[in-house]
Design an enzyme around this catalytic site. Structure first.
Site, PDB file in Angstrom:
ATOM      1  N   LEU A  33       0.949  -1.118   0.009  1.00 62.18           N
ATOM      2  CA  LEU A  33      -0.231  -0.024  -0.302  1.00 62.18           C
ATOM      3  C   LEU A  33       0.882   1.280   0.178  1.00 62.18           C
ATOM      4  O   LEU A  33       1.855   1.175   0.826  1.00 62.18           O
ATOM      5  CB  LEU A  33      -0.905  -0.006   1.184  1.00 62.18           C
ATOM      6  CG  LEU A  33      -1.781  -1.265   1.344  1.00 62.18           C
ATOM      7  CD1 LEU A  33      -2.715  -1.197   2.795  1.00 62.18           C
ATOM      8  CD2 LEU A  33      -2.702  -1.513   0.015  1.00 62.18           C
ATOM      9  N   HIS A  34       0.437   2.265  -0.791  1.00 58.48           N
ATOM     10  CA  HIS A  34       1.251   3.570  -0.718  1.00 58.48           C
ATOM     11  C   HIS A  34      -0.196   4.559  -0.673  1.00 58.48           C
ATOM     12  O   HIS A  34      -1.123   4.492  -0.539  1.00 58.48           O
ATOM     13  CB  HIS A  34       1.784   3.779  -2.143  1.00 58.48           C
ATOM     14  CG  HIS A  34       1.053   3.485  -3.342  1.00 58.48           C
ATOM     15  ND1 HIS A  34      -0.176   3.929  -3.961  1.00 58.48           N
ATOM     16  CD2 HIS A  34       1.318   2.504  -4.249  1.00 58.48           C
ATOM     17  CE1 HIS A  34      -0.645   3.622  -4.843  1.00 58.48           C
ATOM     18  NE2 HIS A  34       0.198   2.418  -5.316  1.00 58.48           N
ATOM     19  N   GLU A  35       0.372   5.743  -0.680  1.00 56.39           N
ATOM     20  CA  GLU A  35      -0.702   6.911  -0.588  1.00 56.39           C
ATOM     21  C   GLU A  35      -1.848   7.068  -1.484  1.00 56.39           C
ATOM     22  O   GLU A  35      -2.750   7.488  -0.972  1.00 56.39           O
ATOM     23  CB  GLU A  35       0.134   8.324  -0.691  1.00 56.39           C
ATOM     24  CG  GLU A  35       0.947   8.988   0.464  1.00 56.39           C
ATOM     25  CD  GLU A  35      -0.008   9.106   1.785  1.00 56.39           C
ATOM     26  OE1 GLU A  35      -1.087   9.671   1.772  1.00 56.39           O
ATOM     27  OE2 GLU A  35       0.585   8.404   2.811  1.00 56.39           O
ATOM     28  N   HIS A  37      -3.451   4.263  -2.547  1.00 59.58           N
ATOM     29  CA  HIS A  37      -4.395   3.278  -1.910  1.00 59.58           C
ATOM     30  C   HIS A  37      -4.988   4.057  -0.545  1.00 59.58           C
ATOM     31  O   HIS A  37      -6.129   3.736  -0.153  1.00 59.58           O
ATOM     32  CB  HIS A  37      -3.644   2.026  -1.249  1.00 59.58           C
ATOM     33  CG  HIS A  37      -3.258   1.055  -2.309  1.00 59.58           C
ATOM     34  ND1 HIS A  37      -1.654   0.961  -2.502  1.00 59.58           N
ATOM     35  CD2 HIS A  37      -3.712   0.413  -3.361  1.00 59.58           C
ATOM     36  CE1 HIS A  37      -1.675   0.134  -3.640  1.00 59.58           C
ATOM     37  NE2 HIS A  37      -2.813  -0.221  -4.097  1.00 59.58           N
ATOM     38  N   GLN A 155      -9.569  -0.029 -15.924  1.00 60.48           N
ATOM     39  CA  GLN A 155     -10.224  -0.992 -15.032  1.00 60.48           C
ATOM     40  C   GLN A 155     -11.409  -0.471 -14.283  1.00 60.48           C
ATOM     41  O   GLN A 155     -12.595  -1.329 -14.109  1.00 60.48           O
ATOM     42  CB  GLN A 155      -9.049  -1.493 -13.757  1.00 60.48           C
ATOM     43  CG  GLN A 155      -9.741  -2.162 -12.514  1.00 60.48           C
ATOM     44  CD  GLN A 155      -8.394  -2.472 -11.641  1.00 60.48           C
ATOM     45  OE1 GLN A 155      -7.944  -3.536 -11.837  1.00 60.48           O
ATOM     46  NE2 GLN A 155      -8.325  -1.817 -10.563  1.00 60.48           N
ATOM     47  N   SER A 187       2.314   3.831  -7.878  1.00 60.84           N
ATOM     48  CA  SER A 187       1.945   2.578  -8.326  1.00 60.84           C
ATOM     49  C   SER A 187       2.890   1.592  -7.650  1.00 60.84           C
ATOM     50  O   SER A 187       4.072   1.822  -7.339  1.00 60.84           O
ATOM     51  CB  SER A 187       2.225   2.207  -9.751  1.00 60.84           C
ATOM     52  OG  SER A 187       2.353   0.865 -10.099  1.00 60.84           O
TER      53      SER A 187
HETATM   54  O1  PAF Z   1      -6.101  -2.738  -8.848  1.00 64.97           O
HETATM   55  C1  PAF Z   1      -5.957  -3.668  -8.286  1.00 64.97           C
HETATM   56  O2  PAF Z   1      -5.101  -3.604  -7.432  1.00 64.97           O
HETATM   57  C2  PAF Z   1      -6.384  -5.239  -8.643  1.00 64.97           C
HETATM   58  O3  PAF Z   1      -6.680  -5.065 -10.104  1.00 64.97           O
HETATM   59  C3  PAF Z   1      -7.570  -5.346  -7.675  1.00 64.97           C
HETATM   60  C4  PAF Z   1      -8.879  -4.401  -8.329  1.00 64.97           C
HETATM   61  C5  PAF Z   1      -7.659  -5.500  -6.532  1.00 64.97           C
HETATM   62  C6  PAF Z   1      -8.330  -6.900  -8.203  1.00 64.97           C
HETATM   63  O4  PAF Z   1      -7.389  -7.638  -7.668  1.00 64.97           O
END
Ligand code: PAF
Length: 294
Positions: A33-35, A37, A155, A187
């Site tokens: 996890l980064h900023e 997230h 996505q 990322s």
């Molecule tokens: O964006 C992501 O980190 C992934 O594609 C997700 C949405 C958690 C699905 O595995």
């Protein structure tokens, strides 16, 4: 913060939240996890009573020659960050909790069209893996809202379409891309970059921005803009996968009905594949105008 590795225990905790009338925001992640997230978590906290985060590196969305094994797994540090953000529940399942009968036997969700272009073209099966795991997670958690980053714009569009097509009663919320000071979109894969590649990486965002400015100034030869941008990326040391100017809603070519343009790019720096996008809302009166960030 409570951590659950199994869906049965998670679901009984969720039942408790539901019985006390609390709303639930869900943030699916693959960890490290980064900023960016944490922005999703903060959005969830602002919108709902309870935030549930999942950390699951989903093997179904990685191609056979992709970075599944190398993908960074930093559970202890991730837990600390989530705890400091006031997250109530972490769901961190193993592969057997999500795919108890194995991946080959798994029913899959496919979003046609939106899922077949851009990253879907260069990473066959990737989005089927994403939509399959996201639908499973949605069915397990049954949140009111789910929060996704706009960095993965394709996505986000695919998840919105899936939710609409499959009548899932979940509101999908998109959050603006978190960038380092030099513009590089945050990322988990940025950690793969060497020091020299990290210096070059912001050129991806700069190239997207220059293209957006050219369009905002009225330049409408998109083929020329795309090939100029690919050339700029090559010259900087990238191996461009695609650089595409599209309708932000359909991810197809821009038409006279387009209300917002998305400029999307994927490019490799050495072994690291970076993606980014910016968008441009078209002013209905003057055709081209109004910048929007991606
Ligand atoms: O964006 C992501 O980190 C992934 O594609 C997700 C949405 C958690 C699905 O595995």
């Amino acid at each position: 913060m409570r951590t659950y590795n199994g869906k049965a225990q998670l679901q009984s905790a969720i039942q408790g939240f539901r019985q006390s009338g609390q709303s639930i925001a869900f943030v699916p992640t693959m960890g490290n996890l980064h900023e960016g997230h944490l922005d999703l978590v903060r959005k969830g906290r602002a919108l709902c009573d309870v935030v549930i985060v999942s950390i699951f590196v989903n093997p179904l969305q990685f191609g056979p020659s992709e970075d599944l094994d190398a993908y960074p797994r930093t559970m202890a540090a991730d837990k600390e960050k989530l705890f400091s953000e006031g997250v109530q529940v972490l769901y961190a399942p193993g592969v057997e909790d999500i795919y108890p009968e194995g991946m080959a036997a798994q029913t899959q969700v496919h979003v046609p069209d939106l899922g077949d272009t851009l990253c879907g073209g260069s990473r066959p099966g990737h989005f089927d893996g994403v939509t399959t795991v996201v639908s499973k997670l949605f069915n397990i958690v049954q949140p009111d809202m789910a929060i996704f980053g706009e960095k993965d714009f394709q996505q986000l569009s695919i998840v919105r379409k899936m939710v609409q097509d499959l009548c899932m009663p979940i509101e999908i919320v998109g959050v603006t891309t978190h960038r380092d000071e030099d513009g590089l979109a945050m990322s988990s894969r940025n950690g793969y970059l060497t020091r020299a590649q990290r210096q070059v990486a912001p050129v991806l965002h700069q190239t997207l921005n220059s293209c957006r400015e050219a369009i905002a100034c009225g330049f409408d030869n998109f083929l020329q803009l795309e090939s100029h941008a690919r050339m700029q990326l090559l010259q900087a040391g990238f191996e461009p996968d695609y650089f595409a100017i599209r309708d932000a809603r359909t991810l197809r070519a821009v038409t006279e009905n387009t209300e917002e343009i998305a400029i999307l790019a994927a490019a490799r720096l050495g072994a690291t594949r970076l993606i980014d996008n910016v968008r441009l809302a078209l002013n209905p009166v003057s055709d081209w105008g109004m910048l929007a960030d991606g």
